[in-house]
Design an enzyme around this catalytic site. Sequence first.
Site, mmCIF file in Angstrom:
data_model
loop_
_atom_site.group_PDB
_atom_site.id
_atom_site.type_symbol
_atom_site.label_atom_id
_atom_site.label_comp_id
_atom_site.label_asym_id
_atom_site.label_seq_id
_atom_site.Cartn_x
_atom_site.Cartn_y
_atom_site.Cartn_z
ATOM 1 N N HIS A 240 0.828 -1.211 0.000
ATOM 2 C CA HIS A 240 0.000 0.000 0.000
ATOM 3 C C HIS A 240 0.866 1.267 0.000
ATOM 4 C CE1 HIS A 240 1.003 0.822 4.215
ATOM 5 N NE2 HIS A 240 0.869 -0.492 4.410
ATOM 6 N N GLU A 316 -2.260 -7.363 7.452
ATOM 7 C CA GLU A 316 -0.941 -7.286 8.073
ATOM 8 C C GLU A 316 -0.929 -8.059 9.392
ATOM 9 O OE1 GLU A 316 2.140 -7.362 8.188
ATOM 10 O OE2 GLU A 316 2.746 -5.307 7.629
#
Length: 437
Positions: A240, A316
Amino acid sequence: MREFIVEADGGSRGNPGPAGYGSVVIDAATGQTLAEAAEYIGVATNNVAEYRGLVAGLRAAHELDPTATVHVRMDSKLVIEQMSGRWKIKHPDMKPLAFEASKVFPAPQVTYEWIPREQNKHADRLANEAMDAGKRGEQWSASGSTAELEAADARAARAVAEPEPSGPPGDAAAGAARARAALADGRADTAPSATSAKSEAPAPAKAEADVRAARTVAAPSTGWGPADMGAPATFVLLRHGETPLTPQKRFSGSGGTDPSLSDVGREQAERVGAALARRGTIQAVVASPLTRTRETAGIVAAHLGLDVTVDDGLRETDFGAWEGLTFGEVRERYADDLGAWLADPEARPTGDGESFAATATRIAATRDKLVAAYAGRTVLLVSHVTPIKTFVRLALGAPPESLFRMELSAASLSAVAYYADGNASVRLFNDTSHLRA
């Protein structure tokens, strides 16, 4: 679910002039030709003929199996970009044909890919046969067609020729041909080229950096490799864009504040999207559920004309009590826990966070699920540092401590291809060339 490849083409001798189209339906798993279609359509333009070929190919595939997924390959940049939703359809002759094509299959079942003309010889030959038949005052007949035989000859020639890879991550055809060429005693300079009566302008030139990046990914090693295992599932792994925590190098996992992208992060996502759109063959976008990855994926997907699917397996690692802290702050407050974490993949961050071993188990399960879902296709996975490093580590068979020896920048691209025999090939790692002006 079955998967078909539809290759279609059209030509006009005069543009507008006497025109015809050709299309072929191929079984994606076996490479077998399942259906051919061709027709002389009278006076028309190249683009009208190309769209007519697309419609005929989709209809032929639908007759074989209306539940199948279809991957359309054409050398018409116009048709591919318009049907992918990246270019607007302005010409009044194109709009009804594009609408007709869009209604043959539900949109989620069809993907589109631009290919060079030399890779579209089967459909090209069918179109020329149709125009030749029209010149004689006849219609094309399958019984007199030699298009399939000529296409087979061209494929055989390419098998011993070194290709000039021009595709993005996942160009398995170029990789397989290169591997076969490395094992051959000699190499041909080029594959023979069929003549075409089309007068289509060449596709827009790519930026030099995109060409270099595409070739880097599409040209695997010429050593031992799964050259004949078919097209792999290729994961293009995108970290990202930046959040306010990224420049400060703070732990930011799935158990923290779930920050949004910063202005810098949004600009990074725009650049990734533009670069991937120029390369042109991402077929699906899957993102972690966290805000920063969904935002990044949404910006990129808008450039690609694709929807975003969310998969929780791409999230994550949960860093527990370390969320929001710098490495130095963790060392000051939780020195013993940090030392154990650095030494043992089973160790959890303070506060019952997620261990690297647990993350690896989750990523392996997610990988296997996505490889099965996207066999033979190229999918963009928008995720985070630890999951992306874990994809790479597992592909390489590297030990857990290798995670600490990889640098992964915000908005960087990596790529791993997964073959039918279970082997994996790392094609790219931490590429940030698209972020440079």
